[in-house]
Every structure is written in structure tokens, then in C-alpha cells.
Design an enzyme around this catalytic site. Structure first.
Site, PDB file in Angstrom:
ATOM      1  N   SER A  65      38.970  43.588  30.217  1.00  0.00           N
ATOM      2  CA  SER A  65      37.980  43.787  31.365  1.00  0.00           C
ATOM      3  C   SER A  65      37.933  45.193  31.544  1.00  0.00           C
ATOM      4  CB  SER A  65      38.505  43.251  32.656  1.00  0.00           C
ATOM      5  OG  SER A  65      37.615  43.423  33.866  1.00  0.00           O
ATOM      6  N   ASP A 119      31.050  46.851  33.984  1.00  0.00           N
ATOM      7  CA  ASP A 119      32.179  47.110  33.179  1.00  0.00           C
ATOM      8  C   ASP A 119      31.992  46.570  31.865  1.00  0.00           C
ATOM      9  OD1 ASP A 119      32.518  44.514  33.863  1.00  0.00           O
ATOM     10  OD2 ASP A 119      34.704  44.640  34.045  1.00  0.00           O
ATOM     11  N   ASP A 126      33.022  44.038  30.019  1.00  0.00           N
ATOM     12  CA  ASP A 126      32.995  42.726  29.769  1.00  0.00           C
ATOM     13  C   ASP A 126      31.630  42.084  30.765  1.00  0.00           C
ATOM     14  OD1 ASP A 126      34.843  42.646  32.020  1.00  0.00           O
ATOM     15  OD2 ASP A 126      35.103  40.677  31.353  1.00  0.00           O
ATOM     16  N   ASP A 142      31.577  41.516  34.164  1.00  0.00           N
ATOM     17  CA  ASP A 142      31.626  40.717  35.147  1.00  0.00           C
ATOM     18  C   ASP A 142      31.753  41.613  36.407  1.00  0.00           C
ATOM     19  OD1 ASP A 142      34.134  41.671  34.723  1.00  0.00           O
ATOM     20  OD2 ASP A 142      35.099  39.711  34.369  1.00  0.00           O
TER      21      ASP A 142
END
Length: 562
Positions: A146, A301, A303, A305
Site C-alpha cells: 500500500s 497511492d 496500489d 486504493d
């Protein structure tokens, strides 16, 4: 002197045949450093409710191919022992070794007779959540850490509903992992598994269907979106492809991508902490805004999400909108727009978390929306969607958000979705522009209506083996001797979410309700070695609320004395 168990583990790794050169070199380099050896081997990397997350490197407490293989073997054993489909979708982001770890995951699954559906290139985490249900899988894996710093990577596990696994599923997988020998796991050959169909590359149709599903979440009529002038940064992550596909569908042509952060790069050279919650991560975008003068800056960000945003401040600069502020803006926008268009369902439900702003409560009440609060983590918001769906009431869900920049307005996926957030933020910005307002004007108007609810977050790091013990001692001390006042404000109520009487699963969280409507919450992070303190105040003006939070911040460090 090194503990016998730690020394044995270190030597077993160092003597392992075929050990990758980078891992071998790392172990040799620390052979005289007892602290470094201990940190790598004092425990197995914990498989928590979201899977694995840790620093890259050699050892049982690091992210490497052996721990990836071991975790995947545990997942495979659980899946093969269940009645779930023997198929797993796999995605990954731009982090160091993400592509390698994703392939290793696919190969271990293939060796266990499980078909792996692997995205052929990096894609957003919500696209992985989508693929799980698109292919009818029994589970999903996304290789990502993340928004953590570059030295981290992770391994998130999803259930057949496309939501991160339940507490019970995580416990079952952990037991299987504990029984597996990381060096004994034998992956299948990638090319052979690809040739015989045990590994399948996800088709373009899957990704296009995901973007189409996001596009279908439009709340309004789309008027004015094509006129928006945008700056966007994927923060060297996975968001660029899907965000550009979506914006093209929306008719956006005035798009400038931050050049230094456009290409995938797991080293994140311009932002050592690639989190849109943090100003430094958005700094390159803000600098570009000073030149381009857009209506909106968006950042996702690594990834993709989480989504951050900045808007003109009315004084020639740009002002970042916090996650709580955007959550309230979008909740209000969705409610007012769906009511106006006659698309609001009967008994609508919105979902947020216990650490997200209390301002959502009066906003939801204004529109007759049931507001549910869950534990921290979007998996619990996804779980609420699943419960509504199981009851035949999926249409009641209208929006979910958490303070850490996660948003979702549809049931197309079961995780926070920055592609969906991009849609919603653009919709809201375009609607307010037609009223002669920016999103900053929007939140100020909401503050004027409901009071200025201001939130802040303080994090305190506790590294290494001793750090974990310190964190546990701090939480135990606060429970044994809770403070009577914090920053001069009387503690009117303490809620211990570990007590099991809150209506939620037990969790290591303490909430202190303070005089004047202020609040302080203490929660050890589930993904990083730190304790987070969530500060909240409400007052007639921003300055007054910020002053209360400043007092709480000053008192915060004193609370964390074990």
C-alpha cells in the site's frame, strides 16, 4: 550472545542451497551484527488479518520468496480443504519484487493444482478485488504494501467475495502456514504452468470490465466533468492506466500527469513515504499546480486504493482536502444528488469506521441515512456490503469511507477504490463548479452547517522486538490506569473495544470521550510497528477546533509512557 533458536535459524538460511545472491549477501554482511540477525529471525513474519507486510530482505521476519511460498502454501492447503473454487486471482503493484512475488504465488498455487489468474502487469488493488469475482475464484492475492515506505512489501489475501479475508479465515491460513516449511515448498515451473493452463493471464476484458463497473457508479448526470482541468499523480504506482481509462470515458481532456511520478518505480524517488495523506508525497503535484492552475489535483497511492486531492485555496495556492473532509463532502454530495434525481434507495446505508470523523453522523441524519461504524480497515466496510447483499438488500448501500483516504460508492468491489474515488471527486467538483464553488467552499459550507469537526493523527514508532513489547505494555497500562483527564479535558467515557461489549469484534483500541465533544483514540497499527492516536475536536471555528487538537497532540506523547 545470540539465542540458540535465532542462531540456528540464521545458519539454516545461510546454508540453504540455491539461496538468491542478494539474500545470501545480506546474511553474510550481518554475520557479526547480533542485533541485525535478531531482528531478522526473532519471529516469523506475522500473517495478520490482511496477510503479510514487512521489510524486504533475508530471514523469517522479512518479505522474501521463501515467506511468499510458505504463505501461499498455507493458502493453498486451506483452499484445497474447502468447497471453494480452486482458482485464485493475483495482482501486484510497482513495489520492489512485486512482480517476482506475484509469479512465485502463481507457481506455488499451480503446484497445488489450483488455477492462478495472474494480471500480466501491475494494476490497482481494487482491480484485483474485481478479478476475484469476475473469474469466480475461491480467493485472491495482491502483492502490495500500500502506502508504506519503499523498503516494504506485502501480501494481501482476499476471500471469494472480493473482500479481504475474515478474521476466522486469517486464523485458519495462519495455522496452515505454521505447519509449512518455507524451504520445502516447491513451486511449479512458470512457463510450463502457463502452457498447460494452471496459470492464466487475466484478459484485457477483465480490466476493461472493472473500469466499466466504476464508470457505472456515476451519481449525477456528468455535466461539467469534461470541462475540468486536472493534475494527476499515481505516485510511481499502479493507478495510471485505470485512472486514464476512466477519465477518457468521462470526457476529460485537460489532464496533466506529474512527470516525476508517472512511471512505476518501487523506490519512490520523489516521495520516500508514498502516501497521499502526507503533504510531501503530493508536493510535486502541488508544484505543478502552481504552473498549470488546474481545478483539481488528484493523487493515488502505489496500489491505487487511496485517493488524495487538493483544490484552489482562493489565494493563488492550493489546499489539500483531508480524508475525513472528502468523506463528508462525498457523503453529502451523493445524498443530495441521489435524492434530487430520485435514485436514493429506501432505508439507505452508509458505512464508516470508528476512527473516522464524527461529523458523518449529523450529515447522514440530515438525509435519513443509516450510518454504520465498523472497526478500522476497509475489509469491515466490505463486510457490511456483503451482509446487505446476503439479505437481498445490496441496493441500500450508497457509500463507505475511512479517514485514511479510502472511498467506495458501489458494490462492484469490496475494497477501497481510488479509481472509484477519482470518479466521485470529479463529479462533486464539477457539480460545485456549476454552483460557483470549489470543494474547499463545499467543506466550509458544511462546517458552517454542522460545526467545525477537525481531526488529526499522531503516530509513534516502536521498532524491533522490544518495540512490540513496549506497545503491548502501553496498551495494558492505559487499560489498568485510564487517565481522568487529557490535555485538561475531563475523560467523560472510555470505550475499550477489546472488551467485547461494543457490538463489534474485539479489537485493541481505546476511545476516550472528552469534555466539549473532543475525542482521542489509541490504536496499535495493524500493518506497521507504531501506535496511532486519532484526535478529534468540534468547535464553532476551525481555529478553535485546531487549538483543542493542538493541546491533545501535546498531551499525546505523555500517554504513551509504558
Amino acid at each position: 550472545m545470540l539465542a540458540t533458536k535465532i542462531a540456528a535459524a540464521y545458519n539454516a538460511w545461510l546454508s540453504q542451497p540455491g539461496l538468491p545472491a542478494d539474500l545470501a549477501a545480506e546474511l553474510i554482511a550481518i554475520q557479526d551484527d547480533e542485533a541485525a540477525i535478531t531482528d531478522r529471525f526473532y519471529r516469523d513474519l506475522a500473517f495478520g488479518t490482511g496477510g503479510l507486510r514487512g521489510i524486504l530482505g533475508a530471514g523469517t521476519n522479512r518479505m522474501n520468496i521463501y515467506n511468499i511460498r510458505r504463505a501461499t502454501q498455507g493458502l493453498a492447503d486451506c483452499l484445497n480443504a474447502s468447497a471453494l473454487p480452486k482458482k485464485v486471482a493475483i495482482g501486484y503493484d510497482s513495489r520492489i519484487k512485486s512482480d517476482l512475488f506475484a509469479r512465485e504465488t502463481a507457481c506455488v498455487l499451480a503446484a497445488n493444482g489450483i488455477t492462478a489468474y495472474l494480471y500480466p502487469r501491475l494494476e490497482p488493488t481494487p482491480a484485483l478485488s474485481w478479478a476475484v469475482r469476475y473469474y469466480g475464484c475461491g480467493a485472491g492475492v495482491c502483492v502490495t504494501a500500500s502506502h508504506n515506505p519503499a523498503q516494504y512489501n506485502g501480501y494481501k489475501v482476499y476471500g471469494p467475495d472480493g473482500c479481504q479475508i475474515t478474521l476466522e479465515a486469517a486464523e485458519a491460513i495462519q495455522k496452515r502456514i505454521a505447519a509449512a516449511d518455507c524451504f520445502a515448498v516447491q513451486p511449479a515451473d512458470f512457463d510450463a504452468a502457463l502452457a498447460d493452463g494452471r496459470i492464466v493471464l487475466c484478459k484485457e476484458a477483465c480490466l476493461d470490465a472493472f473500469v466499466d463497473a466504476v464508470y457505472a457508479q456515476r451519481v449525477g448526470d456528468g455535466a461539467g466533468i469534461a470541462d475540468l482541468k486536472l493534475v494527476y499523480t499515481p505516485l510511481n504506482g499502479s493507478g495510471l492506466e485505470c485512472v486514464q481509462k476512466l477519465l477518457a470515458k468521462l470526457g476529460v481532456t485537460h489532464l496533466t500527469v506529474v512527470p516525476e511520478q508517472e512511471k512505476p518505480d518501487g523506490h519512490f524517488p520523489t516521495c520516500p513515504y508514498p502516501n497521499p495523506e502526507i503533504r510531501e508525497a503530493m508536493q510535486k503535484g502541488l508544484e505543478l499546480c502552481d504552473k498549470v492552475k488546474p481545478d483539481l489535483l488528484l493523487g493515488t497511492d502505489p496500489d491505487c486504493d487511496r485517493c488524495g486531492a487538493a483544490v484552489p485555496d482562493g489565494q493563488g495556492g492550493y489546499r489539500l482536502i483531508t480524508g475525513n473532509e472528502m468523506g463528508v463532502i462525498l457523503l453529502d454530495y451523493i445524498c443530495r444528488t441521489r435524492i434530487a434525481r430520485g435514485t436514493m434507495p429506501a432505508r439507505p446505508v452508509a458505512v464508516t469506521t470508528i476512527v473516522s470523523t464524527d461529523m458523518a453522523t449529523p450529515v447522514a441524519a440530515k438525509y435519513g441515512v443509516e450510518l454504520r461504524r465498523t472497526l478500522t480497515g476497509f475489509k469491515f466496510i466490505g463486510e457490511q456490503i456483503g451482509l446487505l447483499e446476503a439479505a437481498g438488500e445490496a441496493g441500500r448501500y450508497i457509500f463507505g469511507f475511512e479517514e485514511s483516504y479510502g472511498y467506495l460508492s458501489g458494490a462492484h468491489v469490496r475494497d477501497k477504490d481510488a479509481v472509484n474515488a477519482t470518479l466521485l471527486v470529479c463529479e462533486a467538483a464539477a457539480w460545485y463548479a456549476r454552483q460557483g464553488m470549489t470543494l474547499l467552499d463545499a467543506i466550509n459550507a458544511l462546517y458552517a452547517e454542522f460545526g467545525c469537526w477537525r481531526n488529526a493523527l499522531e503516530s509513534f514508532a516502536f521498532e524491533g522486538e522490544s518495540g512490540m513489547r513496549t506497545m503491548q505494555a502501553i496498551m495494558a497500562s492505559l487499560r489498568a490506569e485510564p487517565p481522568a483527564e487529557i490535555a485538561g479535558l475531563a475523560v467523560e467515557k472510555m470505550v475499550d473495544y477489546a472488551a467485547g461489549d461494543t457490538g463489534l469484534p474485539a479489537a485493541d483500541v481505546l476511545e476516550f470521550r472528552l469534555a466539549g465533544g473532543a475525542k482521542l483514540m489509541v490504536r496499535p497499527s495493524g500493518t506497521e510497528p507504531k501506535i496511532k492516536l486519532y484526535l478529534s475536536a468540534v468547535a464553532p471555528t476551525e481555529a478553535e477546533a485546531d487549538a483543542v487538537n493542538a493541546r491533545l497532540k501535546e498531551a499525546a506523547a505523555g500517554l504513551l509512557q509504558a
